[in-house]
Each structure stands twice: as structure tokens, then as C-alpha cells.
Design an enzyme around this catalytic site. Structure first.
Site, PDB file in Angstrom:
ATOM      1  N   CYS A 127      -9.995  -6.861  -6.661  1.00  0.00           N
ATOM      2  CA  CYS A 127     -10.576  -6.088  -7.761  1.00  0.00           C
ATOM      3  C   CYS A 127     -12.017  -6.517  -8.047  1.00  0.00           C
ATOM      4  O   CYS A 127     -12.794  -5.755  -8.611  1.00  0.00           O
ATOM      5  CB  CYS A 127      -9.754  -6.285  -9.044  1.00  0.00           C
ATOM      6  SG  CYS A 127      -7.998  -6.174  -8.787  1.00  0.00           S
TER       7      CYS A 127
ATOM      8  N   VAL B 107       4.363 -11.197   9.901  1.00  0.00           N
ATOM      9  CA  VAL B 107       5.793 -10.950  10.096  1.00  0.00           C
ATOM     10  C   VAL B 107       5.937  -9.634  10.861  1.00  0.00           C
ATOM     11  O   VAL B 107       5.406  -8.600  10.436  1.00  0.00           O
ATOM     12  CB  VAL B 107       6.537 -10.909   8.745  1.00  0.00           C
ATOM     13  CG1 VAL B 107       7.989 -10.475   8.942  1.00  0.00           C
ATOM     14  CG2 VAL B 107       6.472 -12.289   8.086  1.00  0.00           C
TER      15      VAL B 107
ATOM     16  N   ASP C   7       1.707  -3.303  -4.150  1.00  0.00           N
ATOM     17  CA  ASP C   7       1.186  -2.041  -3.613  1.00  0.00           C
ATOM     18  C   ASP C   7       2.057  -1.406  -2.542  1.00  0.00           C
ATOM     19  O   ASP C   7       1.759  -0.299  -2.090  1.00  0.00           O
ATOM     20  CB  ASP C   7      -0.207  -2.288  -3.015  1.00  0.00           C
ATOM     21  CG  ASP C   7      -1.279  -2.409  -4.087  1.00  0.00           C
ATOM     22  OD1 ASP C   7      -0.928  -2.469  -5.277  1.00  0.00           O
ATOM     23  OD2 ASP C   7      -2.471  -2.444  -3.709  1.00  0.00           O
TER      24      ASP C   7
ATOM     25  N   ASN D 128       1.420  -8.468  -9.946  1.00  0.00           N
ATOM     26  CA  ASN D 128       1.637  -9.802 -10.530  1.00  0.00           C
ATOM     27  C   ASN D 128       2.920  -9.851 -11.348  1.00  0.00           C
ATOM     28  O   ASN D 128       3.714 -10.790 -11.240  1.00  0.00           O
ATOM     29  CB  ASN D 128       0.458 -10.164 -11.438  1.00  0.00           C
ATOM     30  CG  ASN D 128      -0.745 -10.623 -10.638  1.00  0.00           C
ATOM     31  OD1 ASN D 128      -0.848 -11.781 -10.259  1.00  0.00           O
ATOM     32  ND2 ASN D 128      -1.638  -9.713 -10.341  1.00  0.00           N
TER      33      ASN D 128
END
Ligand code: FAD
Length: 469
Positions: free
Chosen positions: A43, A81, A301, A323
């Protein structure tokens, strides 16, 4: 002893990892992050590019070493991953050293989002940028620095005087009039670039009310940003380097283009493992942010969550949600089942000398889909007592359900520092708690002349809407 594995080391992932370890030190926490940066604040990138923040490191809230040494988290950067095997509760990660497998008891998919690139010819040309990651932020800042010093060499008489004063570099193009496009218009203009912003639809900041969009659009014009509405970019033309932005009826010469046309959730890894993707295109989760696969969570997201007004799944990829939901998952994994709360779609943006915020449902069609009968009104009121020096105007748009008066959403704009964003918090409470506009008009908001009028603009808006209902 159980093992909590996290895929993705930013807002959602590191919030979950930290909270799980803090609440229950017996949980082994392993985080795989494919990049080198963790817990970074994307941000802040527009302000880093603008030059208000000097170093990318300043955007990092906790360093990898701190996670490892002080928080006892097994953080493996440079590990992507590549497979989740829910039947055997194992993930496979790939790094420069080869592949490793890791067993888990609980797993969090926090893989974030990726830029959506529209079908524009020439996206591969040099000088075309996106801004989704720290390294892209670094590239853009380097471009800005290079362009400025080249131009200052060509125009030694203007030199540093161009900084923040007058347009002396560029022109540059921005494709997309969302919040990143608007923030970057400010960042580039502040560095002296002549900014051209291309928006496909008929307004910028389309998540905000029409009136907010209009106010910010006017302000961009005042700041010499050329905004083209209804301008679907077809080509970024040029040779090796981009030279022009082309729409069906425009060809605007540019030296650089930033494409900021939104993001899509990064879901392939989860989907390949049989984790359900919801109707928004993001990973479906319940109130605990658990997916259809037991003990596998998703947040941030890459995930959808229920909207506090519609009750339907929504996809609003913003930092606090990441968060908040990450933290709740960490707490759950540590042994205290915790709901992360729904989303209200609250967002804020700064545009040069203005600020704006929105929350809830402002879109009539969406409100009708879930059974509301929306009506909307907009007011403008003074931001401070009339006799108090300074001050400006706050514009408040409220959308309510006409029959019940329930507040569905709000959108605000003001001069920067005149409180549109902080005032939106009262509306977040209203939309989240499902209160009526009449109840809102009776909120006991704080008042003193330097901050507002006796009737804060939010209360005035509520009274006006209630009167029209
Ligand atoms: P991300 O931050 O995307 O992190 C996901 C991580 O997962 C990445 O580090 C990625 O490398 C890693 N990863 C992905 N796949 C794998 C894999 N297979 N294996 C290992 N690692 C993997 N939000 C706001 O609320 N307000 C703002 O003002 C705001 N401004 C923004 C400005 C910009 C320029 C940008 C780009 C975003 C902004 N956002 C803002 C959005 C905010 O940054 C995101 O909502 C937030 O970062 C989401 O966190 P996340 O952890 O879900 O995902």
C-alpha cells in the site's frame, strides 16, 4: 504439538503465523514465501515512488530475521509451494535447491492476487509497468529517477526546480482509473511528469459514489492530469519501447505506461488441490475462513468472505481484511476458534489535495439483487465551524433501503485533512450493524469547532436522506 503451514508471507500469511505462535508457542509454524520480501506494505508503494518514503525497507513491518529469531517462525523465503495434497496433509515447495515436502495439521492458503492485464497489444514493450509487488515498485521508482535525471541533464537551467513545481518530464500514461491509478497519478505528477489517465468506463473510482468520482475527477483536472473517460486502450504502440497509448479515437504520445487495471485472486494452487473456488472467483470460506477442505483455511486477496450488508460472498482485496482474517485464523489454529468478521468493502484513497472513502453497498443493481429498494442522496456541508479559520467542504453520499431506512452504504470526499476518511468510520458502524438512517441521524458524534459543525456532515446527510424517504 501440531504444525501450521502457511503459503504466502505477506499480510494474511504473516498475521496468521505470528498470532498462532504468540497464542500457542507449542504450534510449529512454517511459512513458505516464493519471493524474498515478507510482511511488506504494498500500500505504501505509490508514496515510495512519489519520493515521500526513501527506502523499500521502510515498507517492511517485520524483517525475515525478526520472524525467525524473535518469533520462532520457520520462514522459508524463495520457496514456492507447487502442490497441496489434502489427502495426505502435505505440501510440496520448490526452491533454488530443489523440492521439499512438508506435512501439516493446519494449512493457510494466503497466496494473494495477481494483476489482471487486459487484452492490449504491446504490453510487452519496454517502459510498460505494473505495480503489484515490491520489485515492480522498485522498477518504477528507478524509472522515475532515471527519467528525472536525464531530463534535468537536458534542461540544466530547470534542474531540481522542476521537482513538485511544474511539468517537465513525460508525458506518461496510466491505464485504469481505480485507486492505484489515481494514487500513481499523484505520485508521477509530483515528480514533474505530464500524466494522461485512461479509463475504459464512464467514471474513475467506480466503487465510490458517482458524486465522489466526479469530485475527484474535477480535482485531477485542476492538477493538470488529463483524464480520458470511455477510453478503452487498444494498443501501447512503439518499437522496443512504448511510444503512444492508442484507443479507437486517440493516439497520445507517452514515454512510459503504468497498467493498473485491477487484480484477480491467485487460486490455481488451491483449485488444483480440490479447494473450492466461489462464485466471485476467489477461494470460498466459511465464517472461520475455513475452506471446504477441513483444516485448510484461506485469507486475504486470494479469498472471498461474506459481505456485511448483502450476506453474500464478496471479493474485496484490501489490506485490513487480509490482516484481520489472517489473525483470526492464527487464533483458531492456536486453539481458540475465532471468526474474522465479514467485509463492508471499506476503502480510502488520497488524490493530490483530496481524500475519499467508501463503505457498504452503493450499487443500486447489487442492492436490488439482494432484495433492497435503494435510494441515494448527496449533501455538501462545511468540514469545520463556519467561524473557525480554514476548513473546507465534505461531500457525503448515503444509500439507504427506502422501506426500512437501513443504511446500505456511504461515500465521502473532502479536501485532504478535512475528514472524509475519518468520518467514514461512523458509516462503517452503521452499515455493519444494520442500523437505520434515523438511528444514524441520532448518533452522538464528537463535536468541537476545529473538527466539524455541531451537526457533523454525516448527521446532516442522514437527516436529509431520512427527510426524503
Ligand atoms: P499479498 O500481499 O499478495 O501476499 C501474497 C504472498 O504470497 C506474496 O508475497 C506472494 O509472493 C506469495 N505467494 C503466492 N503464491 C505463492 C506460492 N505458491 N508459494 C509461496 N508463496 C506464494 N490495500 C488497502 O487496504 N489500502 C491501500 O491503500 C492499498 N494500497 C495498495 C497499493 C498497491 C500499489 C498495491 C499493489 C496494493 C494495495 N493494497 C491496499 C492491497 C493490499 O496490499 C493487499 O490487500 C494485501 O497486501 C493482501 O495481502 P495478502 O497477504 O492477502 O496477499
Amino acid at each position: 504439538m501440531s504444525t501450521f503451514v502457511v503459503v504466502g508471507g505477506d499480510a494474511a500469511g504473516m498475521s496468521a503465523a505470528s498470532k498462532a505462535k504468540r497464542d500457542n508457542p507449542d504450534v510449529d509454524v512454517v511459512v513458505f514465501e516464493k519471493g524474498e520480501w515478507v510482511s511488506y506494505g504494498a500500500c505504501g508503494l505509490p508514496y515510495y515512488i512519489k519520493g515521500e518514503i526513501q527506502s523499500l525497507d521502510d515498507l517492511v513491518s517485520v524483517t525475515p530475521e525478526e520472524f525467525r529469531q524473535e518469533r520462532d517462525i520457520d520462514l522459508r523465503t524463495g520457496h514456492e509451494v507447487v502442490d497441496i495434497d489434502p489427502a495426505n496433509r502435505v505440501v510440496t515447495a520448490r526452491s533454488a535447491d530443489g523440492e521439499v515436502t512438508q506435512a501439516y495439521d493446519h494449512l493457510l492458503v494466503a497466496t494473494g492476487a495477481e494483476a489482471v492485464l487486459p487484452p492490449i497489444v504491446g504490453l510487452e514493450r519496454e517502459g510498460v509497468y505494473t505495480l503489484g509487488s515490491m520489485s515492480e515498485g522498485k522498477d518504477l521508482r528507478e524509472y522515475v529517477g532515471r527519467a528525472r535525471s536525464e531530463r534535468e541533464l537536458q534542461q540544466p537551467d530547470r534542474g531540481p526546480a522542476c521537482q513538485f513545481l511544474e511539468t517537465c518530464h513525460g508525458p506518461v500514461g496510466i491505464v485504469g482509473g481505480g485507486y492505484i491509478g489515481v494514487e500513481m497519478a499523484e505520485a508521477l505528477a509530483a515528480n514533474g511528469f505530464e500524466v494522461h489517465l485512461f479509463q475504459r468506463g464512464d467514471r474513475i473510482l467506480k466503487q465510490f459514489s458517482e458524486e465522489t468520482s466526479e469530485s475527484i475527477l474535477d480535482h485531477l483536472g485542476d492538477q493538470n492530469v488529463e483524464v480520458y473517460l470511455g477510453a478503452a486502450v487498444e494498443e501501447l504502440a512503439g518499437g522496443d519501447r512504448v511510444e503512444a497509448v492508442v484507443t479507437d479515437d486517440l493516439r497520445v504520445p507517452v514515454e512510459m505506461v503504468l497498467v493498473g487495471t485491477g487484480v484477480r485472486p491467485r487460486t490455481a494452487l488451491a483449485a488444483d488441490a480440490g479447494i473450492e473456488v466461489g462464485e466471485t472467483g476467489a477461494i470460498a470460506t466459511d465464517a472461520y475462513r475455513e475452506t471446504n477442505v477441513p483444516d485448510v483455511y484461506a485469507a486475504g486477496d486470494c479469498a472471498e468472505a461474506e459481505h456485511v450488508v448483502t450476506g453474500e460472498p464478496a471479493y474485496v482485496p484490501l489490506a485490513l481484511t487480509a490482516n484481520r482474517h489472517g489473525r483470526a485464523i492464527g487464533q483458531t489454529v492456536a486453539g481458540t476458534p475465532t471468526k474474522g468478521g465479514g467485509i463492508a468493502g471499506t476503502a480510502a484513497v488520497k488524490a493530490f489535495e483530496m481524500e475519499a472513502a467508501r463503505t457498504g453497498v452503493l450499487d443500486d443493481a447489487l442492492a436490488r439483487e439482494v432484495g433492497f429498494d435503494p435510494m441515494t442522496a448527496t449533501i455538501e456541508a462545511k468540514s469545520r465551524a463556519g467561524y473557525y479559520p480554514g476548513g473546507g467542504t465534505v461531500q457525503v453520499t448515503l444509500t439507504v433501503d427506502r422501506p426500512t431506512g437501513r443504511v446500505l452504504g456511504g461515500s465521502l470526499a473532502s479536501e485532504f485533512g478535512e475528514g472524509a476518511v475519518h468520518r467514514s468510520h461512523a458509516l462503517v458502524g452503521a452499515v455493519t450493524e444494520g442500523i437505520t438512517v434515523e438511528e444514524l441521524s441520532n448518533y452522538d458524534l464528537a463535536y468541537a469547532p476545529p473538527f466539524n459543525t455541531t451537526w457533523d456532515p454525516v448527521l446532516t446527510a442522514a437527516k436529509v436522506v431520512e427527510g426524503k424517504r
